[in-house]
Scaffold this motif. Structure first.
Motif, mmCIF file in Angstrom:
data_model
loop_
_atom_site.group_PDB
_atom_site.id
_atom_site.type_symbol
_atom_site.label_atom_id
_atom_site.label_comp_id
_atom_site.label_asym_id
_atom_site.label_seq_id
_atom_site.Cartn_x
_atom_site.Cartn_y
_atom_site.Cartn_z
ATOM 1 N N MET A 82 12.646 -67.000 -1.360
ATOM 2 C CA MET A 82 12.288 -67.895 -2.458
ATOM 3 C C MET A 82 13.449 -68.829 -2.785
ATOM 4 S SD MET A 82 9.826 -68.688 -4.625
ATOM 5 C CE MET A 82 8.736 -67.257 -4.594
ATOM 6 N N PRO A 135 -0.271 -62.472 -2.478
ATOM 7 C CA PRO A 135 0.896 -63.172 -3.044
ATOM 8 C C PRO A 135 1.910 -62.196 -3.623
ATOM 9 C CG PRO A 135 -1.159 -64.184 -3.771
ATOM 10 C CD PRO A 135 -1.537 -62.894 -3.112
ATOM 11 N N ARG A 137 6.553 -73.904 6.516
ATOM 12 C CA ARG A 137 5.744 -72.687 6.630
ATOM 13 C C ARG A 137 6.474 -71.740 7.572
ATOM 14 N NH1 ARG A 137 1.262 -69.688 8.617
ATOM 15 N NH2 ARG A 137 -0.102 -69.072 6.883
ATOM 16 N N ALA A 172 6.115 -67.465 4.034
ATOM 17 C CA ALA A 172 6.760 -68.235 2.962
ATOM 18 C C ALA A 172 6.444 -69.694 3.233
ATOM 19 C CB ALA A 172 8.258 -68.010 2.947
ATOM 20 N N GLU A 173 5.922 -70.406 2.234
ATOM 21 C CA GLU A 173 5.529 -71.795 2.467
ATOM 22 C C GLU A 173 5.645 -72.594 1.172
ATOM 23 O OE1 GLU A 173 1.431 -71.910 3.706
ATOM 24 O OE2 GLU A 173 0.910 -70.214 2.415
ATOM 25 N N GLY A 174 5.922 -73.877 1.345
ATOM 26 C CA GLY A 174 6.018 -74.718 0.172
ATOM 27 C C GLY A 174 6.607 -76.078 0.466
ATOM 28 N N THR A 213 4.646 -61.798 -6.353
ATOM 29 C CA THR A 213 5.020 -62.435 -7.614
ATOM 30 C C THR A 213 6.251 -61.807 -8.263
ATOM 31 O OG1 THR A 213 3.494 -61.002 -8.826
ATOM 32 C CG2 THR A 213 2.638 -63.121 -8.061
ATOM 33 N N GLU A 215 6.860 -76.761 -4.845
ATOM 34 C CA GLU A 215 5.830 -75.734 -4.674
ATOM 35 C C GLU A 215 6.395 -74.683 -3.723
ATOM 36 O OE1 GLU A 215 2.293 -77.432 -3.052
ATOM 37 O OE2 GLU A 215 2.312 -79.157 -4.409
ATOM 38 N N TRP A 216 6.127 -73.413 -3.996
ATOM 39 C CA TRP A 216 6.553 -72.381 -3.061
ATOM 40 C C TRP A 216 5.815 -71.088 -3.357
ATOM 41 C CZ3 TRP A 216 9.736 -73.741 0.880
ATOM 42 C CH2 TRP A 216 10.127 -72.720 1.759
ATOM 43 N N GLN A 217 5.406 -70.401 -2.317
ATOM 44 C CA GLN A 217 4.792 -69.092 -2.481
ATOM 45 C C GLN A 217 5.113 -68.216 -1.283
ATOM 46 O OE1 GLN A 217 0.533 -69.508 -2.757
ATOM 47 N NE2 GLN A 217 0.332 -70.405 -0.720
ATOM 48 N N VAL A 218 5.115 -66.913 -1.533
ATOM 49 C CA VAL A 218 5.365 -65.924 -0.496
ATOM 50 C C VAL A 218 4.232 -64.905 -0.544
ATOM 51 C CG1 VAL A 218 6.949 -64.147 0.364
ATOM 52 C CG2 VAL A 218 7.866 -66.226 -0.713
ATOM 53 N N SER A 219 3.734 -64.520 0.621
ATOM 54 C CA SER A 219 2.669 -63.528 0.684
ATOM 55 C C SER A 219 2.959 -62.536 1.800
ATOM 56 C CB SER A 219 1.308 -64.192 0.916
ATOM 57 O OG SER A 219 1.277 -64.833 2.185
#
Length: 289
Positions: A27, A47, A6, A76-78, A49, A38-42
């Motif tokens: 990413m 979010p 994270r 950024a976390e995953g 995309t 798993e990975w997402q950025v906000s």
């Protein structure tokens, strides 16, 4: 090894910003040494995309806001599964010829001293052994010392000073490798540095290219080739191009930045919400989104 990450960066503006534009290289992508599970950025809880492949085969996005803004919180976390490859990343998908990474930049231009260090290495048994010797030589020439360099310090300046941090080690290695005709580039990412220690910063290291092996990761700061404890995110000609976040802002007044990375081995039973709780506890109240 499954690495849980994270990475939170908070920008706060003394006066509300009228326009903020950020390039996000946050990413990670799959390589022979890692698989993104798993990975997402906000940004401010929304979010992101719109990540698209760049010419290096990595992914980046642009985030722009035109209305008034007093802070921007990027998270950024995953979860990424990494594998021991003894530093060999291999022949990654890219639209850029590897010879492009022989180019100098203002941050990685070799001084006479850097070029002499590379040129005067003892004779080695092939180019891979030369790169290992070069990494050790950089570690010997530039002692790890925090606070003596900045993000604008060049490889030549750090080498002359004889001290610096991971960015400086990587850029001196890159400059030296290019001076003897070996393509090299800067890599930004994360490192799980110690057993049971979940608090770390982003990390930087170098990759050098040999035709028979592809890209190979070297971390002169730790005197190793990269291992399964490293998570690769982005690359570039130098630290500036490989930076996870770069942007511009229209604002009157000061800007404060608070960055924090939490990384742990997932097999240790550390859940993502625990990392998030640790991070929020460590963030000053006036920096929270």
């Amino acid at each position: 090894m499954k690495l849980l990450v994270r990475h939170q960066t908070v920008y706060r503006y003394a006066a509300s910003a009228g326009r903020v534009a950020m390039r996000l290289k946050l990413m990670p992508v799959d390589t022979p040494a890692q698989t993104v599970l798993e990975w997402q950025v906000s940004v401010n809880g929304e979010p992101i995309t719109g990540f698209h492949p760049n010419s290096y085969g990595e992914r980046e996005a642009i985030w722009i806001r035109h209305d008034r803004l007093d802070h921007a919180t990027i998270v950024a976390e995953g979860l990424v599964d990494t594998r021991e490859s003894h530093g060999v990343v291999g022949h990654l998908s890219s639209r850029v010829d590897t010879r492009y990474f022989l180019r100098d930049t203002s941050l990685t231009r070799a001084s006479a001293g850097i070029a002499a260090m590379a040129r005067d290495l003892p004779e080695q048994d092939g180019p891979l052994a030369t790169l290992h010797a070069l990494s050790a030589a950089v570690s010997d020439a530039v002692q790890y010392r925090a606070g003596v360099t900045t993000s604008n310090t060049t490889a030549a300046q750090a080498f002359a000073l004889g001290a610096g941090v991971c960015q400086d080690h990587a850029q001196v290695f890159i400059a030296a490798a290019r001076s003897i005709g070996i393509p090299a580039r800067y890599v930004s990412g994360y490192l799980l540095a110690g057993d049971g220690d979940a608090l770390h910063e982003t990390h930087g290291w170098a990759e050098a290219y040999l035709p028979q092996l592809g890209w190979i990761g070297f971390d002169p700061s730790n005197r190793v080739c990269v291992t399964e404890r490293y998570l690769r995110v982005a690359s570039g000609l130098d630290a500036d191009e490989a930076a996870p976040i770069r942007g511009s802002v229209t604002v009157a007044g000061d800007i404060w930045i608070d960055a924090d990375v939490r990384i742990a081995q997932a097999e240790d039973g550390v859940e993502q919400r625990q990392l998030q709780k640790q991070q929020q506890q460590a963030t000053p109240p006036d920096s929270e989104a």
